[in-house]
Design a protein around this motif. Structure first.
Motif, PDB file in Angstrom:
ATOM      1  N   UNK A 103       0.632  -1.066  -0.194  1.00  0.00           N
ATOM      2  CA  UNK A 103       0.057   0.017   0.072  1.00  0.00           C
ATOM      3  C   UNK A 103       1.005   1.199  -0.072  1.00  0.00           C
ATOM      4  N   UNK A 104       0.862   1.938  -1.189  1.00  0.00           N
ATOM      5  CA  UNK A 104       1.663   3.327  -0.998  1.00  0.00           C
ATOM      6  C   UNK A 104       0.855   4.418  -0.907  1.00  0.00           C
ATOM      7  N   UNK A 105       1.121   5.409   0.013  1.00  0.00           N
ATOM      8  CA  UNK A 105       0.557   6.573   0.596  1.00  0.00           C
ATOM      9  C   UNK A 105       0.765   7.760  -0.212  1.00  0.00           C
ATOM     10  N   UNK A 106       0.163   8.587  -0.622  1.00  0.00           N
ATOM     11  CA  UNK A 106       0.578   9.983  -1.024  1.00  0.00           C
ATOM     12  C   UNK A 106       0.838  10.716   0.129  1.00  0.00           C
ATOM     13  N   UNK A 107       0.542  10.534   1.287  1.00  0.00           N
ATOM     14  CA  UNK A 107       0.741  11.260   2.561  1.00  0.00           C
ATOM     15  C   UNK A 107       1.995  10.704   3.404  1.00  0.00           C
ATOM     16  N   UNK A 108       2.933   9.880   2.922  1.00  0.00           N
ATOM     17  CA  UNK A 108       4.053   9.477   3.294  1.00  0.00           C
ATOM     18  C   UNK A 108       4.944   9.580   2.176  1.00  0.00           C
ATOM     19  N   UNK A 109       6.323  10.789   2.779  1.00  0.00           N
ATOM     20  CA  UNK A 109       7.418  11.006   2.064  1.00  0.00           C
ATOM     21  C   UNK A 109       8.312  10.123   2.016  1.00  0.00           C
ATOM     22  N   UNK A 110       9.350  10.276   1.067  1.00  0.00           N
ATOM     23  CA  UNK A 110      10.349   9.438   0.798  1.00  0.00           C
ATOM     24  C   UNK A 110      11.245   9.370   2.324  1.00  0.00           C
ATOM     25  N   UNK A 111      11.479  10.455   2.734  1.00  0.00           N
ATOM     26  CA  UNK A 111      12.144  10.244   3.972  1.00  0.00           C
ATOM     27  C   UNK A 111      11.317   9.389   4.988  1.00  0.00           C
ATOM     28  N   UNK A 112      10.402   9.570   5.115  1.00  0.00           N
ATOM     29  CA  UNK A 112       9.479   8.834   6.043  1.00  0.00           C
ATOM     30  C   UNK A 112       9.420   7.250   5.668  1.00  0.00           C
ATOM     31  N   UNK A 113       9.431   6.947   4.229  1.00  0.00           N
ATOM     32  CA  UNK A 113       9.590   5.729   3.761  1.00  0.00           C
ATOM     33  C   UNK A 113      10.925   5.108   3.988  1.00  0.00           C
ATOM     34  N   UNK A 114      11.929   5.596   4.159  1.00  0.00           N
ATOM     35  CA  UNK A 114      13.086   5.368   4.191  1.00  0.00           C
ATOM     36  C   UNK A 114      13.289   4.796   5.914  1.00  0.00           C
ATOM     37  N   UNK A 115      12.234   5.346   6.548  1.00  0.00           N
ATOM     38  CA  UNK A 115      12.369   5.073   8.138  1.00  0.00           C
ATOM     39  C   UNK A 115      11.423   3.863   8.508  1.00  0.00           C
ATOM     40  N   UNK A 116      10.294   3.673   7.737  1.00  0.00           N
ATOM     41  CA  UNK A 116       9.718   2.491   7.811  1.00  0.00           C
ATOM     42  C   UNK A 116      10.014   1.254   7.017  1.00  0.00           C
ATOM     43  N   UNK A 117      10.676   1.442   6.159  1.00  0.00           N
ATOM     44  CA  UNK A 117      11.262   0.290   5.200  1.00  0.00           C
ATOM     45  C   UNK A 117      11.907  -0.789   5.829  1.00  0.00           C
ATOM     46  N   UNK A 118      11.271  -1.993   5.631  1.00  0.00           N
ATOM     47  CA  UNK A 118      11.588  -3.264   6.248  1.00  0.00           C
ATOM     48  C   UNK A 118      11.357  -3.333   7.644  1.00  0.00           C
ATOM     49  N   UNK A 119      10.639  -2.564   8.338  1.00  0.00           N
ATOM     50  CA  UNK A 119      10.098  -2.836   9.509  1.00  0.00           C
ATOM     51  C   UNK A 119       8.936  -3.610   9.746  1.00  0.00           C
ATOM     52  N   UNK A 120       8.788  -4.367  10.852  1.00  0.00           N
ATOM     53  CA  UNK A 120       7.504  -5.027  11.014  1.00  0.00           C
ATOM     54  C   UNK A 120       6.690  -4.396  12.183  1.00  0.00           C
ATOM     55  N   UNK A 121       5.514  -3.993  12.042  1.00  0.00           N
ATOM     56  CA  UNK A 121       4.671  -3.340  12.936  1.00  0.00           C
ATOM     57  C   UNK A 121       3.670  -4.183  13.158  1.00  0.00           C
ATOM     58  N   UNK A 122       3.304  -4.005  14.569  1.00  0.00           N
ATOM     59  CA  UNK A 122       2.306  -4.826  15.184  1.00  0.00           C
ATOM     60  C   UNK A 122       1.105  -3.856  15.801  1.00  0.00           C
ATOM     61  N   UNK A 123       1.222  -2.739  15.593  1.00  0.00           N
ATOM     62  CA  UNK A 123       0.289  -1.710  16.007  1.00  0.00           C
ATOM     63  C   UNK A 123       0.415  -0.396  14.993  1.00  0.00           C
ATOM     64  N   UNK A 124      -0.674   0.461  14.984  1.00  0.00           N
ATOM     65  CA  UNK A 124      -0.614   1.665  14.261  1.00  0.00           C
ATOM     66  C   UNK A 124       0.240   2.657  15.286  1.00  0.00           C
ATOM     67  N   UNK A 125       0.253   2.550  16.539  1.00  0.00           N
ATOM     68  CA  UNK A 125       0.835   3.392  17.368  1.00  0.00           C
ATOM     69  C   UNK A 125       2.436   3.358  17.117  1.00  0.00           C
TER      70      UNK A 125
END
Length: 333
Positions: A103-125
């Motif tokens: 899921x790609x979001x217009x609301x997420x910038x590339x700088x933010x994308x680098x932070x979340x890449x390859x991360x596993x999340x179990x909650x929206x928090x």
């Protein structure tokens, strides 16, 4: 008495863009407020229009088309909670049908994308905590929590589909020289026809309170095209999944000159489903009324899902008040 200079006009018009986005895109606000809804009893509310077949369809029929898609574009009005709820339903539906997806979001910038890449999340928090490490004008709370939660629960990877805001601002101010080379190549292969360019100009002017300042309109047209190209690029970067989902403003999902046009340039055989949630208007009871508002004989999407309208301030009135204050301030200088 002070006079507005070209620089003053340019700055004021950039402020206009921010003000319009406050109201229509629900960003750059001091507080996050869920707007109330208008026209819930409108005859088109909750109806789904199949543009090609020229008929209404059921949610299940729409879901069947989404499941079969390779690219699923979910066009929204950014501050409408109904749109976000139904987008989350679509994401959840793909998961329930065992589709793999990103899921790609217009609301997420590339700088933010680098932070979340390859991360596993179990909650929206925890996901939101990482997003907020980078300053953003988007209101994630509460508008996008349903979508983030649906994607995380489904195990779908989340991707950035926007340049950093500094990049976008630089392109608006300085022009094509600030466009990343890869995106510039995409634009060069997707030149708008004269008719498409005229239609885009008309759309920009209409959506920005009738503003017709040549330099600013041209800058906004360029940034709109850049955003489309960046979104397409973000979708093509993920292989090995069955469906690539984009969450973006409805204008980016239109087939005639939005992201679908860019996808088809690179992947002519791509199976694309473009779905837009459109807010109803009290004076518009037929589908044809909305097609005319999108400057065509038919709506520029595969499917349109009609919803109530979010109750929001008039952005053009806000701009008029801003300009009055600006002129008053200059006269005192």
């Amino acid at each position: 008495m002070g006079r507005l200079t070209v620089v003053d006009v340019r700055k004021s018009l950039f402020t206009l863009l921010a003000i319009v986005l406050v109201s229509s895109c629900s960003i750059i606000a001091e507080k996050t407020i869920q707007p109330s809804l208008l026209f819930s009893e409108h005859p088109l509310v909750d109806k789904i229009w199949d543009v090609r077949a020229e008929r209404f369809i059921t949610r299940q029929q729409l879901m069947e088309q989404a499941i079969a898609s390779e690219f699923l574009l979910l066009g929204e009005t950014h501050d409408n909670p109904v749109h976000h709820r139904y987008q989350a339903w679509m994401i959840d539906g793909l998961w329930r049908h065992k589709r793999s997806a990103v899921v790609a979001f217009e609301m997420i910038s590339r700088q933010q994308g680098a932070l979340i890449a390859n991360q596993q999340y179990d909650s929206d928090e925890s996901f939101l905590a990482d997003l907020k490490r980078v300053p953003s004008n988007w209101q994630y709370d509460p508008h996008y929590i349903p979508l983030f939660t649906a994607a995380i629960n489904a195990g779908f990877r989340i991707r950035a589909a926007s340049l950093d805001r500094e990049n976008i601002r630089a392109i608006g101010n300085k022009g094509e020289q600030e466009i990343p080379s890869r995106i510039k190549t995409i634009l060069d292969y997707n030149v708008l026809s004269g008719q498409q360019e005229a239609a885009l100009r008309k759309e920009i002017v209409a959506s920005h309170c009738g503003m017709d300042h040549e330099g600013m309109v041209s800058a906004m047209m360029l940034t709109q095209r850049v955003k489309d190209a960046v979104m397409m690029d973000s979708l093509l970067s993920d292989e090995g999944v069955q469906t690539k989902i984009l969450v973006a403003g409805s204008g980016h999902a239109r087939k005639d000159r939005g992201v679908p046009k860019y996808i088809l340039q690179s992947r002519p055989e791509a199976k694309i489903v473009s779905l837009a949630w459109l807010e109803v208007l009290p004076e518009a009871d037929s589908v044809a009324d909305y097609a005319h508002r999108w400057d065509g004989e038919a709506l520029p999407f595969d499917y349109v899902w009609f919803t109530p309208r979010a109750d929001r301030p008039d952005p053009c009135e806000q701009f008029r008040q801003h300009m009055k204050k600006r002129e008053s301030s200059l006269e005192k200088d």
